[in-house]
Design a protein around this motif. Structure first.
Motif, PDB file in Angstrom:
ATOM      1  N   ALA A 157       0.822  -1.211   0.000  1.00  0.00           N
ATOM      2  CA  ALA A 157       0.000   0.000   0.000  1.00  0.00           C
ATOM      3  C   ALA A 157       0.860   1.266   0.000  1.00  0.00           C
ATOM      4  O   ALA A 157       0.502   2.276  -0.609  1.00  0.00           O
ATOM      5  CB  ALA A 157      -0.926  -0.004   1.210  1.00  0.00           C
ATOM      6  N   LEU A 158       2.004   1.218   0.685  1.00  0.00           N
ATOM      7  CA  LEU A 158       2.887   2.391   0.726  1.00  0.00           C
ATOM      8  C   LEU A 158       3.432   2.738  -0.656  1.00  0.00           C
ATOM      9  O   LEU A 158       3.716   3.900  -0.947  1.00  0.00           O
ATOM     10  CB  LEU A 158       4.048   2.135   1.690  1.00  0.00           C
ATOM     11  CG  LEU A 158       3.706   2.126   3.183  1.00  0.00           C
ATOM     12  CD1 LEU A 158       4.920   1.729   4.000  1.00  0.00           C
ATOM     13  CD2 LEU A 158       3.181   3.487   3.630  1.00  0.00           C
ATOM     14  N   GLY A 159       3.557   1.732  -1.531  1.00  0.00           N
ATOM     15  CA  GLY A 159       4.088   1.987  -2.857  1.00  0.00           C
ATOM     16  C   GLY A 159       3.037   2.231  -3.916  1.00  0.00           C
ATOM     17  O   GLY A 159       3.353   2.489  -5.075  1.00  0.00           O
TER      18      GLY A 159
ATOM     19  N   GLY B 108      -7.378   3.526  10.781  1.00  0.00           N
ATOM     20  CA  GLY B 108      -6.582   3.753   9.592  1.00  0.00           C
ATOM     21  C   GLY B 108      -7.423   4.141   8.383  1.00  0.00           C
ATOM     22  O   GLY B 108      -7.070   5.064   7.637  1.00  0.00           O
ATOM     23  N   MET B 109      -8.555   3.446   8.184  1.00  0.00           N
ATOM     24  CA  MET B 109      -9.412   3.751   7.044  1.00  0.00           C
ATOM     25  C   MET B 109     -10.063   5.122   7.194  1.00  0.00           C
ATOM     26  O   MET B 109     -10.192   5.884   6.225  1.00  0.00           O
ATOM     27  CB  MET B 109     -10.484   2.670   6.884  1.00  0.00           C
ATOM     28  CG  MET B 109     -11.365   2.871   5.658  1.00  0.00           C
ATOM     29  SD  MET B 109     -12.514   1.500   5.404  1.00  0.00           S
ATOM     30  CE  MET B 109     -11.386   0.241   4.832  1.00  0.00           C
ATOM     31  N   ALA B 110     -10.478   5.453   8.431  1.00  0.00           N
ATOM     32  CA  ALA B 110     -11.104   6.748   8.669  1.00  0.00           C
ATOM     33  C   ALA B 110     -10.119   7.891   8.391  1.00  0.00           C
ATOM     34  O   ALA B 110     -10.468   8.900   7.758  1.00  0.00           O
ATOM     35  CB  ALA B 110     -11.623   6.830  10.104  1.00  0.00           C
TER      36      ALA B 110
ATOM     37  N   GLY C 287      -6.927  11.664   2.823  1.00  0.00           N
ATOM     38  CA  GLY C 287      -6.586  11.246   1.469  1.00  0.00           C
ATOM     39  C   GLY C 287      -5.203  10.625   1.365  1.00  0.00           C
ATOM     40  O   GLY C 287      -4.725  10.342   0.268  1.00  0.00           O
ATOM     41  N   GLN C 288      -4.555  10.374   2.501  1.00  0.00           N
ATOM     42  CA  GLN C 288      -3.227   9.792   2.534  1.00  0.00           C
ATOM     43  C   GLN C 288      -3.314   8.296   2.862  1.00  0.00           C
ATOM     44  O   GLN C 288      -3.758   7.912   3.946  1.00  0.00           O
ATOM     45  CB  GLN C 288      -2.359  10.499   3.592  1.00  0.00           C
ATOM     46  CG  GLN C 288      -2.166  11.989   3.348  1.00  0.00           C
ATOM     47  CD  GLN C 288      -1.342  12.240   2.100  1.00  0.00           C
ATOM     48  OE1 GLN C 288      -0.387  11.509   1.806  1.00  0.00           O
ATOM     49  NE2 GLN C 288      -1.703  13.275   1.355  1.00  0.00           N
ATOM     50  N   VAL C 289      -2.868   7.451   1.923  1.00  0.00           N
ATOM     51  CA  VAL C 289      -2.949   6.003   2.119  1.00  0.00           C
ATOM     52  C   VAL C 289      -1.985   5.520   3.196  1.00  0.00           C
ATOM     53  O   VAL C 289      -2.101   4.396   3.698  1.00  0.00           O
ATOM     54  CB  VAL C 289      -2.670   5.275   0.787  1.00  0.00           C
ATOM     55  CG1 VAL C 289      -1.184   5.364   0.441  1.00  0.00           C
ATOM     56  CG2 VAL C 289      -3.107   3.812   0.845  1.00  0.00           C
TER      57      VAL C 289
ATOM     58  N   SER D 185      -0.155   2.069   7.488  1.00  0.00           N
ATOM     59  CA  SER D 185       0.382   1.979   8.850  1.00  0.00           C
ATOM     60  C   SER D 185      -0.487   1.084   9.721  1.00  0.00           C
ATOM     61  O   SER D 185       0.028   0.317  10.554  1.00  0.00           O
ATOM     62  CB  SER D 185       0.489   3.369   9.465  1.00  0.00           C
ATOM     63  OG  SER D 185       1.366   4.194   8.721  1.00  0.00           O
ATOM     64  N   ALA D 186      -1.808   1.176   9.541  1.00  0.00           N
ATOM     65  CA  ALA D 186      -2.712   0.305  10.297  1.00  0.00           C
ATOM     66  C   ALA D 186      -2.459  -1.155   9.950  1.00  0.00           C
ATOM     67  O   ALA D 186      -2.454  -2.031  10.822  1.00  0.00           O
ATOM     68  CB  ALA D 186      -4.163   0.681  10.001  1.00  0.00           C
TER      69      ALA D 186
END
Length: 308
Positions: free
Chosen positions: A95-97, A167-169, A175-177, A182-183
């Motif tokens: 997800a970070l990438g 994390g989703m909230a 707008g930052q994944v 991180s969650a």
């Protein structure tokens, strides 16, 4: 029943999380789906443990099958680590990438799924805690590896769903994944830690754990209280199952007892131990007249072949 409730909850939640995670493209939700799949497989392991550990002793396993619970609990810990923790790390790093945009409807669907999952996991956790209270509460009730694993899984699931919700909230608001990634990574760390603790406990029990010091002290005191026993040279205990303990004692009897009297004394002492400590279902007494220092170096004390 506690394991069956947890299995039913995890199966339903796993499907809901997986569908919601794919539709929403949520790494945290997919991590939680992997967590629930791992928990579902672990409940199957625990059901096998409960069933197989109740088999009576036979010629091939004269001490019974009580350690089956420890073995299957170890497999459950490995399942949490591999299927839950490792997949969560993979989802977080991936997800970070990524730079995909998530739709508002995806957020809503994911939050609804996680909300339902939180309720279901909470119900399963309450059921497990109720079972703990029925068995006396505290650490004593958690000596059952199956119940201990269910409590750990459900507690971790509640905390993991909470992390995924947060994390989703935050992803939706900012707008930052990175928040959702991180969650997912935090869920992975949590699962690896729980797997390590459960695996360590199962390993200790599987290779042969002594009875708790309080029980060992009471057994030693009962032996020393027998008028025919001059001293207790060595005492060994080992948990053979949930309600089965092996007791092996090397004792020095008072002088002047003939062989018939020694046999009568040994039978009476073993019956007294079995009556006082119901879990001590395997009792072995070895009579010696050697000094304590010499007895401690005996095969029974050192574990050499031929020990009593």
């Amino acid at each position: 029943m506690t394991v069956l409730v947890a299995l039913a909850a995890n199966l339903v939640i796993a499907v809901a999380k997986a569908v919601g995670g794919v539709l929403a493209g949520s790494p945290a939700l997919l991590s939680e789906a992997a967590h629930s799949v791992a928990d579902s497989l672990n409940e199957v392991f625990l059901l096998a443990a409960l069933r197989r550990s109740r088999r009576p002793a036979d010629a091939r396993h004269p001490f019974g099958y009580g350690k089956e619970r420890f073995f299957w609990s170890l497999l459950a810990a490995v399942g949490i680590f591999v299927m839950g923790g490792c997949f969560s790390f993979f989802q977080g790093v991936e997800a970070l990438g990524s730079h995909t945009e998530e739709k508002f409807s995806g957020y809503v669907a994911g939050l609804i799924v996680l909300g339902v999952a939180l309720v279901a996991e909470g119900v399963s956790l309450l059921r497990a805690l109720h079972q703990v209270r029925r068995q006396g509460g505290g650490l004593g009730a958690l000596r059952d590896p199956a119940l201990r694993t269910v409590v750990a899984e459900d507690g971790t699931a509640v905390l993991g769903v909470t992390l995924a919700l947060v994390g989703m909230a935050l992803h939706m608001v900012t707008g930052q994944v990175v928040w959702e990634a991180s969650a997912s990574l935090a869920i992975g760390v949590l699962l690896v830690y729980v797997a390590f603790r459960l695996g360590r406990d199962a390993r200790t029990q599987l290779i042969g754990e002594a009875a708790d010091p309080e029980l060992t002290g009471r057994i030693r005191a009962l032996l020393r209280a027998q008028p025919e026993i001059d001293s207790v040279e060595a005492l060994f205990t080992m948990k053979m199952g949930l309600d089965s303990t092996l007791v092996a004692a090397r004792v020095d009897l008072v002088p002047g007892l003939d062989s018939e009297r020694v046999e009568e004394v040994a039978v009476r002492i073993k019956r007294s131990l079995a009556r006082t400590f119901p879990d001590a279902d395997q009792i072995f007494l070895d009579v010696t007249d050697r000094p304590a220092g010499e007895a401690r170096k005996s095969p029974a004390a050192t574990g050499e072949r031929g020990g009593a």
